[in-house]
Design a protein around this motif. Structure first.
Motif, short mmCIF file in Angstrom:
data_model
loop_
_atom_site.label_atom_id
_atom_site.label_comp_id
_atom_site.label_asym_id
_atom_site.label_seq_id
_atom_site.Cartn_x
_atom_site.Cartn_y
_atom_site.Cartn_z
N GLN A 98 0.88 -1.26 0.10
CA GLN A 98 -0.02 -0.01 0.02
C GLN A 98 0.68 1.24 0.10
N ASP A 99 1.95 1.22 0.84
CA ASP A 99 2.90 2.16 0.96
C ASP A 99 3.30 2.49 -0.61
N VAL A 100 3.97 1.61 -1.31
CA VAL A 100 4.64 1.72 -2.46
C VAL A 100 3.60 2.30 -3.35
N ARG A 101 2.44 1.78 -3.51
CA ARG A 101 1.20 2.08 -4.34
C ARG A 101 1.18 3.33 -4.38
N SER A 102 1.16 4.05 -2.92
CA SER A 102 0.60 5.33 -2.72
C SER A 102 1.61 6.31 -3.38
N ALA A 103 2.69 5.98 -3.40
CA ALA A 103 4.20 6.65 -3.85
C ALA A 103 4.32 6.38 -5.29
N LEU A 104 3.83 5.17 -5.87
CA LEU A 104 3.95 5.04 -7.60
C LEU A 104 3.07 5.48 -8.09
N VAL A 105 1.75 5.48 -7.57
CA VAL A 105 0.50 5.71 -8.53
C VAL A 105 0.61 7.23 -9.14
N PRO A 106 0.81 8.21 -8.36
CA PRO A 106 1.08 9.68 -8.99
C PRO A 106 2.03 9.60 -10.04
N TYR A 107 3.44 9.03 -9.89
CA TYR A 107 4.37 8.87 -10.76
C TYR A 107 3.79 8.17 -12.31
N LEU A 108 3.03 6.96 -11.94
CA LEU A 108 2.96 6.23 -13.16
C LEU A 108 1.62 6.82 -13.91
N LEU A 109 0.59 7.44 -13.06
CA LEU A 109 -0.27 8.35 -13.79
C LEU A 109 0.37 9.57 -14.67
N LYS A 110 1.13 10.31 -14.17
CA LYS A 110 1.92 11.26 -14.71
C LYS A 110 2.58 10.73 -16.40
N HIS A 111 3.32 9.66 -15.85
CA HIS A 111 3.80 8.90 -17.06
C HIS A 111 2.84 8.50 -18.17
#
Length: 135
Positions: free
Chosen positions: A78-91
């Motif tokens: 959950q912690d990794v997802r919360s950090a990665l999701v904004p980056y992946l959406l931007k990408h």
């Protein structure tokens, strides 16, 4: 703690109590110096002083904040997802823009190819007409 040291070396303490006290004092001072040296080595090796300074700076900056700071939930996924999701959406948005641009380029190039083919067909007809007129 001196009494425990003296009890461990009872025989020696009974013969020479002042020497036992001197040995204890020397042992304690060397132990303290050794511990301080080890701590300093660890601080130097890990650049702990710089890290502690940056931590102090973060704490000072956080004093003015009203919202609570981020804390890990205890669930790594959950912690990794919360950090990665904004980056992946931007990408993903960046990739979509790039795809749209490529599609526009492709359609404009396809139009240019069709225009070129039409021009070639016209020129072939013109050549045939000139060829027939020549014969």
């Amino acid at each position: 703690s001196y009494q425990r040291f003296a009890n461990c070396y009872r025989c020696f303490y009974k013969l020479q109590p002042q020497l036992t006290r001197s040995i204890y004092d020397q042992f304690i001072s060397q132990l303290q110096a050794s511990i301080k040296e080890e701590i300093q080595e660890v601080k130097n090796e890990g650049n702990l002083e710089g890290l502690f300074n940056s931590l102090d700076k973060i704490v000072e900056e956080a004093k003015d904040r009203e919202e609570p700071a981020w804390r890990p939930s205890g669930i790594p996924e959950q912690d990794v997802r919360s950090a990665l999701v904004p980056y992946l959406l931007k990408h993903r948005a960046h990739l979509r823009r790039a795809l749209h641009e490529r599609q526009e380029q492709s359609s404009s190039l396809a139009e240019a190819v069709l225009t070129g083919r039409d021009r070639i067909a016209e020129l072939q007809q013109l050549i045939r007409a000139h060829q027939q007129a020549w014969q």
